[in-house]
Design an enzyme around this catalytic site. Structure first.
Site, short mmCIF file in Angstrom:
data_model
loop_
_atom_site.label_atom_id
_atom_site.label_comp_id
_atom_site.label_asym_id
_atom_site.label_seq_id
_atom_site.Cartn_x
_atom_site.Cartn_y
_atom_site.Cartn_z
N THR A 1 4.40 -42.11 27.77
CA THR A 1 5.27 -42.78 28.78
C THR A 1 6.28 -41.98 29.53
O THR A 1 6.93 -41.24 28.50
CB THR A 1 5.60 -44.11 28.33
OG1 THR A 1 6.32 -44.78 29.18
CG2 THR A 1 6.49 -43.92 27.01
N ASP B 1 8.91 -43.17 30.20
CA ASP B 1 9.97 -44.12 29.71
C ASP B 1 10.71 -43.65 28.66
O ASP B 1 11.96 -43.86 28.17
CB ASP B 1 9.73 -45.44 29.58
CG ASP B 1 9.24 -46.43 30.98
OD1 ASP B 1 9.59 -45.83 32.14
OD2 ASP B 1 8.57 -47.14 30.79
N ARG C 1 29.44 -39.66 51.84
CA ARG C 1 28.85 -40.96 51.71
C ARG C 1 28.70 -41.13 50.10
O ARG C 1 28.53 -40.11 49.32
CB ARG C 1 27.37 -41.20 52.07
CG ARG C 1 27.13 -41.26 53.82
CD ARG C 1 25.97 -41.53 54.39
NE ARG C 1 26.10 -41.82 55.69
CZ ARG C 1 24.84 -41.63 56.49
NH1 ARG C 1 23.71 -40.98 55.71
NH2 ARG C 1 24.82 -41.92 57.74
N ASN D 1 4.44 -48.75 25.32
CA ASN D 1 4.54 -49.74 24.39
C ASN D 1 3.61 -50.79 24.39
O ASN D 1 3.00 -51.03 23.41
CB ASN D 1 5.93 -50.42 24.84
CG ASN D 1 7.18 -49.76 24.24
OD1 ASN D 1 7.39 -49.43 22.97
ND2 ASN D 1 8.09 -49.35 25.12
N GLY D 2 3.19 -51.21 25.44
CA GLY D 2 2.00 -51.95 25.71
C GLY D 2 0.71 -51.58 25.18
O GLY D 2 0.10 -52.45 24.35
N TYR E 1 7.43 -44.25 42.23
CA TYR E 1 6.33 -43.83 41.55
C TYR E 1 6.32 -42.25 41.76
O TYR E 1 5.65 -41.58 41.17
CB TYR E 1 4.98 -44.55 42.06
CG TYR E 1 4.83 -45.81 41.66
CD1 TYR E 1 4.56 -45.91 40.23
CD2 TYR E 1 4.76 -46.76 42.39
CE1 TYR E 1 4.63 -47.22 39.72
CE2 TYR E 1 4.63 -48.27 42.04
CZ TYR E 1 4.62 -48.33 40.74
OH TYR E 1 4.59 -49.85 40.30
#
Length: 361
Positions: free
Chosen positions: A164, A166, A201, A142-143, A294
């Site tokens: 990306t 995302d 767990r 986006n940036g 990452y």
């Protein structure tokens, strides 16, 4: 040619006085002051943000002018005053299109900052021309696409390519990098099932995605998560705990909870840390968190992403050859198309409640 400066002053009477001082300094330095800020080269939003309502009004006003900047109608937007002083980092994170944020008592720096911002744009154009470039291909999220649009608005030949993990770039069904990240996250979730089961767990797995929950949704569903928390949909921690306890009552004393990094938490705590503590406190079941971080961004790209990148890159070269600049290549179904960068800049593609994976899940 003189630089036209417009100012919008919000809030208390003292703010109006500060605004007059700034305008006097700007006139003294040779800037032309215009009454209609929308017709200026540079917009200064002078804020009073010590109360929540004033803060939101200021942010909304800044966003309006940043939209004009994305459309190429103004060159720069600067925030000054109380909001800039108290919420500097928050404002910069929420509105990355801002060119500068100047706190109280920095009026003497305002003129030089305006010149620096405008000179920055001229330097970019100068470097572009000196390098003899015919086009700049901007590959990223986006940036990157916002910047690509701004560069296009100042006269550069630009093509955007959406990349990306995302998958949140507006206007394209998918971005390359997303499939690889989902594969990595899914494999990690698969590996945690055996430990969660044998140790009885709850495993909380935090995945990336910024403000979008695409990785959490796709990896969580593929990995058989029992609970998936997305930024777009919100959550009730009591209902999360009840779902986990219900599984335990049905003979399944373990659960996998996939958490997107962008979910809201009290006091801005790390999502996995907050959810882990809240589940253990609310259910009494030992809970552990894993932050993939990452690891989702590195390694070998999936075959799907390699082929997608080849297709998008090939279409980008066709746009360049045809002189169709100011556009971003995109996927629409199985077709590669393109859309104006102006339509992409400043928008996010987020998960909606009617998405098929949510409905069927």
């Amino acid at each position: 040619m003189s630089v036209r400066v417009g100012m919008v002053s919000l809030g208390c009477p003292k703010n109006q006085v500060d605004a007059e001082h700034m305008l006097y300094s700007l006139r003294s330095e040779g800037f032309e002051i215009v009454q209609d800020a929308a017709l200026s080269d540079v917009v200064i939003v002078n804020t009073c943000g010590f109360i929540e309502s004033a803060k939101q009004e200021a942010i909304d006003t800044i966003l309006e002018f940043c939209t004009l900047k994305q459309e190429g109608r103004i060159k720069a937007v600067i925030c000054t005053g109380c909001l800039a002083e108290r919420y500097r980092e928050e404002v910069l994170n929420e509105i990355p299109e801002l060119d500068a944020v100047i706190g109280i008592g920095s009026n003497d720096k305002l003129c030089s900052i305006i010149r620096e911002v405008l000179e920055r744009q001229e330097i970019i154009k100068k470097n572009y021309e000196e390098l003899g470039l015919d086009c700049l291909v901007c590959i990223g999220g986006n940036g990157t696409q916002k910047t690509a649009n701004l560069l296009s608005q100042i006269g550069l030949n630009v093509i955007g390519v959406p990349k990306t993990i995302d998958n949140d770039i507006w206007g394209t069904d998918i971005t390359f990098g997303f499939n690889t990240a989902v594969n990595i996250a899914t494999e990690s979730i698969d590996r945690l099932h055996s430990t969660a089961s044998s140790h009885k767990r709850v495993m909380v797995v935090e995945v990336m995605g910024h403000h979008a929950g695409w990785i959490a949704l796709y990896a969580g569903m593929a990995g058989g998560a029992d609970v998936i928390l997305l930024p777009e949909l919100g959550y009730d921690i009591d209902k999360v705990n009840e779902a986990i306890l219900d599984r335990a009552r049905r003979g399944k004393p373990y659960s996998i909870v996939v958490v997107a990094e962008g979910i809201e938490t009290p006091d801005k705590k790390r999502p996995s840390d907050y959810i882990t503590r809240a589940i253990e406190a609310g259910t009494g079941i030992e809970t552990r968190d894993t932050v993939l971080g990452y690891t989702q961004r590195g390694g070998n790209p999936s075959p799907f992403d390699r082929n997608l990148a080849t297709r998008l890159g090939g279409h980008a070269t066709e746009l360049i050859a045809n002189g169709e600049f100011g556009r971003m290549v995109c996927m629409k179904g199985d077709r590669v198309e393109s859309i104006p960068l102006l339509e992409v800049a400043g928008k996010l593609k987020l998960v909606t409640p009617d998405h098929d994976l949510i409905v069927q899940g």
